[in-house]
Design a protein around this motif. Structure first.
Motif, mmCIF file in Angstrom:
data_model
loop_
_atom_site.group_PDB
_atom_site.id
_atom_site.type_symbol
_atom_site.label_atom_id
_atom_site.label_comp_id
_atom_site.label_asym_id
_atom_site.label_seq_id
_atom_site.Cartn_x
_atom_site.Cartn_y
_atom_site.Cartn_z
ATOM 1 N N GLU A 26 0.838 -1.193 0.000
ATOM 2 C CA GLU A 26 0.000 0.000 0.000
ATOM 3 C C GLU A 26 0.877 1.249 0.000
ATOM 4 O OE1 GLU A 26 -3.897 1.657 2.421
ATOM 5 O OE2 GLU A 26 -2.426 0.439 3.500
ATOM 6 N N ARG A 27 0.593 2.170 -0.903
ATOM 7 C CA ARG A 27 1.370 3.405 -1.014
ATOM 8 C C ARG A 27 1.194 4.260 0.241
ATOM 9 N NH1 ARG A 27 3.449 4.352 -6.061
ATOM 10 N NH2 ARG A 27 3.885 6.489 -5.455
ATOM 11 N N GLU A 59 11.911 -1.525 -2.158
ATOM 12 C CA GLU A 59 10.537 -1.465 -1.674
ATOM 13 C C GLU A 59 10.145 -2.614 -0.750
ATOM 14 O OE1 GLU A 59 7.671 -0.661 -4.758
ATOM 15 O OE2 GLU A 59 8.929 0.908 -5.627
ATOM 16 N N HIS A 122 5.816 2.817 1.317
ATOM 17 C CA HIS A 122 4.685 1.907 1.551
ATOM 18 C C HIS A 122 4.442 1.716 3.038
ATOM 19 C CE1 HIS A 122 6.142 0.963 -2.521
ATOM 20 N NE2 HIS A 122 4.853 1.006 -2.777
#
Length: 154
Positions: A26-27, A59, A122
């Motif tokens: 999720e950003r 990430e 994230h």
């Protein structure tokens, strides 16, 4: 190397297990925007595979090229999507740039792989069966890639 503008060429990496569980992240700046790993090339010369490996590590903390995730676990689908850049992200690109070219990869990882998110990018993660993951994605190209996953890993 910090560039004043992003290069409009990126990768999308669908991270999955052998049984088609897909990792979504999720950003941080857009709650509710779930996606696979994505990211732009750092330099025009950067090879797409290196972009994919770098973005996955940045990430998720997953390092490609280890015993758990050998280099061959990363697959280039030789598929690209060209899409209009969302208006809210235009400022990241040179003023005349309106489209981005996204290159699709998949990465098969062990079911118990440790994931460490980059908190500036994230804020949450989830593993979902591939069809549920596709439904959760905010990006249509990301959802389409996840739905194609069974065909590309067969």
């Amino acid at each position: 190397m910090n560039r004043p503008y992003k290069i409009p060429e990126s990768v999308l990496v669908v991270i999955h297990t052998a049984d088609l569980q897909v990792l979504l992240i999720e950003r941080a700046e857009r709650p509710g925007f779930w996606q696979s790993v994505t990211g732009s090339k750092d330099t025009v010369e950067e090879e797409l595979e290196l972009t994919a490996v770098r973005e996955v590590a940045e990430e998720t903390g997953i390092v490609v090229g280890t015993a758990a995730v050998p280099p061959q676990a990363l697959r280039d689908w030789n598929l690209r999507n060209i899409y209009l850049i969302y208006p809210e992200w235009h400022h990241r690109y040179e003023p005349h740039v309106t489209h981005n070219t996204e290159h699709v990869f998949s990465l098969q990882v062990p079911r118990d792989i440790a994931v460490t998110l980059s908190p500036r990018e994230h804020c949450a993660l989830q593993w979902l069966p591939h069809q549920e993951a596709a439904d959760r994605c905010f990006s249509s190209s990301n959802a389409e890639a996840i739905l194609m996953l069974p065909r590309f890993i067969a």
